[in-house]
Design a protein around this motif. Structure first.
Motif, mmCIF file in Angstrom:
data_model
loop_
_atom_site.group_PDB
_atom_site.id
_atom_site.type_symbol
_atom_site.label_atom_id
_atom_site.label_comp_id
_atom_site.label_asym_id
_atom_site.label_seq_id
_atom_site.Cartn_x
_atom_site.Cartn_y
_atom_site.Cartn_z
ATOM 1 N N GLU A 368 -59.312 -69.977 -21.817
ATOM 2 C CA GLU A 368 -60.651 -70.527 -21.642
ATOM 3 C C GLU A 368 -60.677 -71.530 -20.486
ATOM 4 O OE1 GLU A 368 -62.284 -70.312 -26.262
ATOM 5 O OE2 GLU A 368 -61.405 -72.163 -25.500
ATOM 6 N N VAL A 369 -59.614 -72.319 -20.365
ATOM 7 C CA VAL A 369 -59.526 -73.266 -19.249
ATOM 8 C C VAL A 369 -59.516 -72.521 -17.920
ATOM 9 C CG1 VAL A 369 -58.094 -75.036 -18.146
ATOM 10 C CG2 VAL A 369 -58.349 -75.036 -20.633
ATOM 11 N N VAL A 370 -58.707 -71.465 -17.838
ATOM 12 C CA VAL A 370 -58.618 -70.697 -16.594
ATOM 13 C C VAL A 370 -59.975 -70.102 -16.235
ATOM 14 C CG1 VAL A 370 -57.597 -68.662 -15.514
ATOM 15 C CG2 VAL A 370 -56.165 -70.201 -16.851
ATOM 16 N N ASP A 371 -60.628 -69.461 -17.209
ATOM 17 C CA ASP A 371 -61.934 -68.852 -16.940
ATOM 18 C C ASP A 371 -62.945 -69.897 -16.479
ATOM 19 O OD1 ASP A 371 -60.977 -66.380 -17.649
ATOM 20 O OD2 ASP A 371 -61.756 -66.454 -19.715
ATOM 21 N N ALA A 372 -62.927 -71.070 -17.143
ATOM 22 C CA ALA A 372 -63.912 -72.106 -16.825
ATOM 23 C C ALA A 372 -63.672 -72.698 -15.446
ATOM 24 C CB ALA A 372 -63.869 -73.202 -17.894
ATOM 25 N N ILE A 373 -62.422 -72.937 -15.085
ATOM 26 C CA ILE A 373 -62.138 -73.516 -13.767
ATOM 27 C C ILE A 373 -62.483 -72.519 -12.661
ATOM 28 C CG2 ILE A 373 -60.298 -74.335 -12.248
ATOM 29 C CD1 ILE A 373 -58.977 -75.620 -14.650
ATOM 30 N N GLU A 374 -62.175 -71.251 -12.876
ATOM 31 C CA GLU A 374 -62.555 -70.248 -11.869
ATOM 32 C C GLU A 374 -64.066 -70.148 -11.742
ATOM 33 O OE1 GLU A 374 -60.504 -66.715 -13.061
ATOM 34 O OE2 GLU A 374 -58.634 -67.320 -12.073
ATOM 35 N N ALA A 375 -64.771 -70.254 -12.883
ATOM 36 C CA ALA A 375 -66.239 -70.252 -12.830
ATOM 37 C C ALA A 375 -66.756 -71.483 -12.097
ATOM 38 C CB ALA A 375 -66.816 -70.200 -14.245
ATOM 39 N N LEU A 376 -66.069 -72.617 -12.261
ATOM 40 C CA LEU A 376 -66.476 -73.834 -11.561
ATOM 41 C C LEU A 376 -66.310 -73.671 -10.056
ATOM 42 C CD1 LEU A 376 -67.405 -76.765 -11.516
ATOM 43 C CD2 LEU A 376 -65.051 -77.465 -12.012
#
Length: 776
Positions: A368-376
């Motif tokens: 979830e962290v990886v997905d969120a940072i890439e989305a950011l």
């Protein structure tokens, strides 16, 4: 070679005041690695290390006996009438000179060895060397096994979370790696080793890789991965929000609509009735972000044509919709744009970035962290495009969000040795710039007082125009060690414990921000607020204490922490209405103590404590002047001088009875450092590293860094290596290319072998303590 240099408490620095009795030391924080140090034994390979050492011994035996064996063979040639045998003896002698043995000569050498022990010993060593220098399939298989173990080690969810914040690309690679063996020569293995070493040996706080803890004599907690006693703090990269807001307020839509932006003058940045003004310049160099305030003469400058131009040039300021203490600026910016009726495409783009920011703060699992940072990153790129910014070329190279983690309090370690306080007390020196400021104030204002920020501007202008003379340090011989606004001197000491002694990592003049920056972590807030109050009352008795920072409107790490009221100036003041205006403080020169004293807007004696993360000696402009007025002290820790030994620059360990002040270091030219290239011979490279280590009397565990051409300091972070852990050697000593001009090796102290001892914290985790020494 001298291994250590003694330090006695009688050591002194010229011009330093006499030792002060009653110095006190208190340990405030601990910084602890996530992985126990012994975890790195997953990389241990005794068989390969033993083979490398056996190869080295064989080569040395051959070299030691070479001349004797050549003499024996030469003597046999002289008494031999058989042409063929003479030719065979001469060929064998030539190969002995080259430290090799040919198969066609072995029978001859076996025959000679029956009557000559030197030849027998040389021949055995030559055969061992030939065997160990042959195909190293077994060593490579063991390396592959170690590579697989270290990669699996990073599957721990808590550790993976920290990796996700550090590198989404590597976190993805770990998730998507194919099953099967891991190539020990590949990037996956090298990066995995680097992260394992980082999480086991380097206690620099970062997400779950290394965590922060209060230090108490009682009421300590139990280490666990999560749950009660743990807290997290997330901060978004502030320059991104500043760039987005700055671009928006330079567009016409910001000044129209139902709620137009308002432009404000920055009173504290206008000097001499508007003749001069500080114009803020938001700068960056590499990964360092800072605000420089350019003192500019405005007499002949035309007024801004409109508000937007005024904001663009820095003459005017449009207040940002977040406070200096906030860490989630994108959501506040998106909400502000929506309220003001900005165009839908801009609001939607800002909202997308804000939603991604929120996802990062809510993320629990590593994926979830990886997905969120890439989305950011994607949202930030879209938002920058929507507002017409080209700053993505440099902004998006930076980590856009940072996580800090704190855990349960740790028990206080053994009391710091009195040697530490005594030595440092003798090495406190006043900064010569303080006398420059005293003389400048006296020349400009005599026995009167002046607005504080205005005087800082005068000092800045005088320095820029070289209007100040050379300071005389002897003028500061009678400077009191603390008086109201003038801080009592103190040191902050980052240290570890090893073998019953304290090992000093870093010593510098103390400043509040070295600790208060972590005060937003819930499990640390109470302890660090208490520390801020203790620091203020100890250093500045009889005053009202305030904290100030620098570049807070631009640099996330400079956000002020809790505990003391905030005093600011310039655009930062307008972004934080609750702050006290430094322009309303006044300064005067006390005639009795010849110290610069401050009063707050109420006329009370005031003290300023610097609460930023950047060390105060690096500050420039107004903040740099403020830092020296508040605490004009430097602490000069003991240092050892490097000496040349066998072509290397060796700095011996510097130590006293109870304190190691400096670790041994070796600075070597690239020619003497064995390096690894893909496809190399594992045992051979390790043998040559072991030879280098023994040649320069290096310990078994080292940290290594490189110095590139044109630089005086090592590049990047030091990497740990040990021949007993071969994969660390092949990772650390990978061929760095032609730009490297020196390799710098530092002894690992405490060493991995001390895991589980007092050198490491609970569970054998490497722990660095942060102690404050007040010198009185």
């Amino acid at each position: 070679m001298t291994a250590t240099v003694p330090v006695t408490t009688g050591s002194a620095v010229a011009g330093v005041a006499a030792v002060v009795d009653g110095a006190t030391a208190r340990t405030v924080l601990a910084r602890q690695c996530r992985l126990p140090a012994a975890t790195l034994d997953a990389l241990r390979d005794d068989a390969t290390a033993a083979a490398a050492r056996e190869l080295l011994r064989s080569r040395r035996t051959m070299q030691a006996l070479r001349d004797r064996v050549e003499d024996v063979l030469h003597g046999l040639v002289g008494g031999c009438d058989d042409t063929g045998r003479r030719r065979e003896l001469l060929g064998a002698r030539r190969n002995v000179h080259k430290d090799v043995v040919a198969a066609r000569h072995e029978a001859l050498l076996d025959e000679v060895a029956t009557d000559n022990p030197d030849v027998a010993t040389w021949l055995a060593a030559a055969r061992a060397s030939r065997e160990l220098s042959g195909p190293d399939d077994a060593a490579r298989a063991r390396l592959a096994s170690a590579a697989g173990r270290v990669v699996r080690l990073l599957d721990d969810p808590g550790l993976r979370r920290g990796i996700a914040f550090a590198s989404t690309a590597f976190a993805r690679e770990l998730d998507q790696r194919p099953s099967g063996p891991v190539d020990p020569d590949g990037r996956l293995a090298r990066t995995a080793v680097s992260y394992a070493v980082r999480a086991a040996l380097k206690p620099s706080p970062f997400s779950s890789l290394a965590t922060l803890h209060a230090v108490r004599s009682s009421d300590v907690g139990v280490r666990a991965d999560d749950g009660e006693g743990w807290s997290r703090d997330h901060t978004t990269f502030r320059p991104l929000a500043v760039e987005l807001h700055g671009r928006c307020v330079q567009r016409p839509f910001a000044w129209a609509g139902p709620k137009p932006v308002r432009a404000q003058r920055i009173p504290s940045m206008q000097m001499r009735s508007g003749t001069y003004a500080f114009l803020p310049h938001y700068a960056h160099q590499g990964s360092l972000y800072y605000r420089t305030d350019e003192l500019t003469e405005l007499t002949s400058e035309a007024p801004p044509l409109n508000a937007a131009d005024g904001v663009a040039t820095g003459r005017l300021h449009a207040r940002r919709p977040w406070a200096l203490t906030d860490g989630h600026e994108l959501g506040l910016l998106a909400g502000d744009g929506r309220d003001r009726g900005w165009p839908a495409e801009v609001v939607d783009a800002l909202g997308g970035a804000a939603e991604a920011e929120g996802r990062v703060h809510r993320a629990q699992r590593p994926d979830e962290v990886v997905d969120a940072i890439e989305a950011l990153h994607d949202g930030a790129r879209d938002a920058l495009t929507a507002v017409g910014s080209r700053a993505g070329s440099w902004l998006l190279r930076e980590p856009l969000v940072h996580e800090s983690v704190s855990g349960p309090a740790l028990a206080a370690p053994a009391a710091l040795p009195s040697e530490l306080a005594r030595v440092l007390s003798r090495r406190v020196v006043p900064l010569a710039f303080y006398d420059t400021l005293r003389r400048l104030f006296s020349a400009l204002h005599g026995s009167g007082s002046a607005p504080l920020v205005a005087f800082c501007a005068e000092a800045t202008l005088a320095l820029e125009r070289a209007l100040v003379g050379t300071p005389d340090r002897h003028e500061l011989d009678d400077l009191p060690r603390g008086h109201l606004s003038l801080a009592r001197p103190a040191s902050v000491v980052y240290h570890q414990h090893s073998g019953g002694r304290v090992v000093v990592n870093t010593v510098m003049a103390d400043y509040l921000g070295s600790r208060s920056r972590w005060g937003r972590l819930a499990t640390l807030t109470g302890d660090l607020v208490a520390d801020a109050v203790t620091t203020a009352t100890t250093r500045h008795p009889g005053t009202v204490a305030y904290q100030f920072s620098a570049s807070t409107d631009w640099t996330t790490t400079q956000r002020p922490g809790p505990g003391l009221p905030l005093a600011e100036w310039g655009p930062a003041l307008l972004d934080h209405p609750g702050a006290h205006d430094l322009a309303a403080f006044r300064i005067h020169l006390d005639p009795d103590t010849r110290t610069l004293q401050l009063t707050d807007p109420d006329g009370a004696p005031a003290a300023l404590l610097y609460g930023g993360a950047i060390p105060p000696h690096l500050l420039k402009g107004v903040e740099g002047v403020l830092a020296v007025i508040a605490s004009p002290w430097a602490v000069l820790p003991p240092t050892a001088r490097a000496v040349e030994v066998d072509g290397a620059l060796v700095t011996p360990r510097l130590e006293g009875p109870d304190v190691v002040w400096g670790r041994r270091t070796w600075s070597l030219s690239p020619e003497v450092v064995p390096t690894w290239a893909r496809g190399g011979h594992v045992t051979d490279v390790l043998a040559r590293v072991e030879a280098m280590r023994e040649r320069f009397a290096m310990p078994g565990e080292l940290f290594v860094a490189t110095v590139e051409a044109g630089s005086a300091r090592p590049v990047g972070k030091p990497t740990w290596l040990s021949v007993d852990h071969p994969l660390t050697v092949l990772t650390a000593l990978r061929d760095p290319g032609p730009r490297v001009r020196r390799w710098v090796f530092t002894e690992a102290l405490p060493a991995l072998a001390e895991a589980g001892s007092s050198a490491h914290g609970e569970g054998g985790c490497v722990t660095e303590f942060v102690a404050v020494v007040d010198h009185g």
